[in-house]
Design an enzyme around this catalytic site. Structure first.
Site, PDB file in Angstrom:
ATOM      1  N   TYR A 112       0.838  -1.204   0.000  1.00 54.20           N
ATOM      2  CA  TYR A 112       0.000   0.000   0.000  1.00 54.20           C
ATOM      3  C   TYR A 112       0.868   1.247   0.000  1.00 54.20           C
ATOM      4  O   TYR A 112       1.858   1.328   0.732  1.00 54.20           O
ATOM      5  CB  TYR A 112      -0.911   0.025   1.237  1.00 54.20           C
ATOM      6  CG  TYR A 112      -1.671   1.332   1.395  1.00 54.20           C
ATOM      7  CD1 TYR A 112      -2.921   1.498   0.813  1.00 54.20           C
ATOM      8  CD2 TYR A 112      -1.117   2.401   2.103  1.00 54.20           C
ATOM      9  CE1 TYR A 112      -3.611   2.709   0.940  1.00 54.20           C
ATOM     10  CE2 TYR A 112      -1.794   3.612   2.224  1.00 54.20           C
ATOM     11  CZ  TYR A 112      -3.041   3.755   1.641  1.00 54.20           C
ATOM     12  OH  TYR A 112      -3.713   4.943   1.754  1.00 54.20           O
ATOM     13  N   GLU A 200      -3.627   7.532  -3.833  1.00 57.50           N
ATOM     14  CA  GLU A 200      -3.600   6.243  -3.139  1.00 57.50           C
ATOM     15  C   GLU A 200      -3.384   5.133  -4.147  1.00 57.50           C
ATOM     16  O   GLU A 200      -4.096   5.052  -5.153  1.00 57.50           O
ATOM     17  CB  GLU A 200      -4.919   6.025  -2.383  1.00 57.50           C
ATOM     18  CG  GLU A 200      -4.931   4.792  -1.499  1.00 57.50           C
ATOM     19  CD  GLU A 200      -6.210   4.678  -0.709  1.00 57.50           C
ATOM     20  OE1 GLU A 200      -6.160   4.713   0.540  1.00 57.50           O
ATOM     21  OE2 GLU A 200      -7.289   4.566  -1.335  1.00 57.50           O
TER      22      GLU A 200
END
Length: 398
Positions: A112, A200
């Site tokens: 991530y 993101e």
């Protein structure tokens, strides 16, 4: 302003961020053509991804892998026009109008990456976690230590040692560190150059061949900086936004639809937040956030009132104005104009203070409408909540 995944990947690719090969398709024929091109280029499979402004698409059935051109076309035909429901769309879901068709990749690790502005620190923060593919909120709740945060000095930018620190903490192999530094640096440059408020990458993957890719991408831009980016403004998809919020933006009004039944119109974001709080304190639920701003004209106020009343859930309206730049008489003229235009039948409670407040109250009293003017915020909140519950007389709610 949010954009679609395919648009985000197109922007990131320009900055050197590696993304899978693929393209957007709005029809079954376009999906066929993209899938055929990918298979001819050596893809072993393609993924068909619904393009909506919401997460959880995979769990909702909006992300599927296929192994042939025919499968891709058939799946695209079923997905286009479907109503996709995820935990972020709510039960009403979103209609799928576009698809991203891209190659599948041999995934070794799912990680991530995220960049956003930490307002408490007053600087951007680069977040990373080895727990990719999961919702970062869930990771933060269950294992906060799994999230690495690296704050970025705006004057220095993301420095090489910070990028290396992130790469090592993610457990990347030695030969992947240099490509990772380049990847992270490119990501931050894209964040800075586009005035993004969020980038993101979830998941950020490594392949079995050791390559790094942004397998998914979410980008949100700062609305206040869009005047600098006319090209980015063109990426806005109003079909993904609430129609009332789109209408409000035409008149420079700050409107956000909520789930309650008490409509609110206020001048100033802070006062608007306090108004929603006191409605909750009185036992009600606000139907919206609506800040008409400090310098609104009577025309803007009228439009704001019309937008507020377009919400079918609204059963009563609270107008809370502290007149400074926006004079109370200007507000009153706008409210009366909108009330006449909409032929309003709902109860309207007002709390007015500030510049020309007496003139404003006279305008309301002589309007012919049964406006209820309260003296204090608490009094106004009690009255409007009672009205929304169907209790209209002073004797009943007192």
């Amino acid at each position: 302003m949010k954009i679609h995944e395919y648009q985000a990947k197109g922007i990131l690719k320009k900055y050197g961020v590696t993304v899978p090969r693929g393209a957007m398709a709005a029809t079954r024929e376009e999906a066929d053509a993209v899938a055929r091109e990918l298979f001819n280029a050596g893809a072993t499979g393609v993924v068909v991804k619904a393009q909506i402004h919401a997460g959880g698409r995979g769990k909702g059935g909006g992300v599927k892998i296929v192994k042939s051109v025919n499968e891709a076309g058939e799946l695209a035909g079923r997905m286009l026009g479907m109503k996709l429901v995820t935990h972020q769309t709510g039960p009403e879901g979103r209609v799928v109008r576009r698809l991203l068709i891209e190659e599948t990749l041999p995934i070794e690790k799912e990680l991530y990456l995220g960049i956003l502005v930490d307002r408490a620190e007053g600087k951007p923060v680069f977040m990373a976690s080895a727990a990719g593919g999961m919702e970062i909120e869930q990771v933060a709740a269950e294992n906060p230590g799994a999230i690495l945060k690296e704050y970025i000095d705006p004057g220095m930018g993301l420095e090489a040692f910070q990028a290396r620190k992130i790469a090592f903490k993610l457990g990347l192999k030695p030969q992947q560190i240099s490509p990772a530094v380049q990847f992270l640096t490119s990501l931050y440059k894209a964040f800075l150059d586009t005035d993004a408020s969020l980038i993101e990458i979830n998941p950020f993957i490594t392949t079995t061949a050791g390559r790094l890719f942004a397998l998914d991408a979410k980008v949100t831009f700062d609305d206040n900086a869009l005047f600098r980016h006319p090209d980015l403004r063109e990426l806005r998809d109003i079909t993904e936004e609430d129609p009332l919020e789109v209408e409000a933006s035409k008149y420079s009004l700050n409107y956000i639809k909520l789930d309650g039944n008490v409509g609110c119109m206020v001048n100033g974001a802070g006062l608007a937040m306090a108004t929603m709080d006191i409605i909750k304190y009185a036992g009600g639920t606000p139907a919206n956030f609506l800040d008409v701003g400090g310098g609104a004209s009577s025309e803007q106020v009228a439009h704001a009132f019309e937008i507020l009343l377009s919400d079918k859930n609204v059963r009563a309206v609270l107008i809370n104005i502290f007149g400074g730049i926006l004079r109370v008489d200007t507000l009153a003229n706008g409210v009366v104009e909108a009330a006449r235009k909409t032929n309003i039948k709902l109860p309207v409670v007002l709390r007015l203070e500030g510049t020309n407040v007496h003139e404003g109250k006279k305008i309301l009293m002589n309007s012919g409408f049964n406006f209820d003017v309260a003296d204090t915020m608490k009094d106004a909140a009690d009255r409007v909540v009672a009205a929304a519950k169907g209790v209209h007389s002073a004797a009943e709610w007192r």
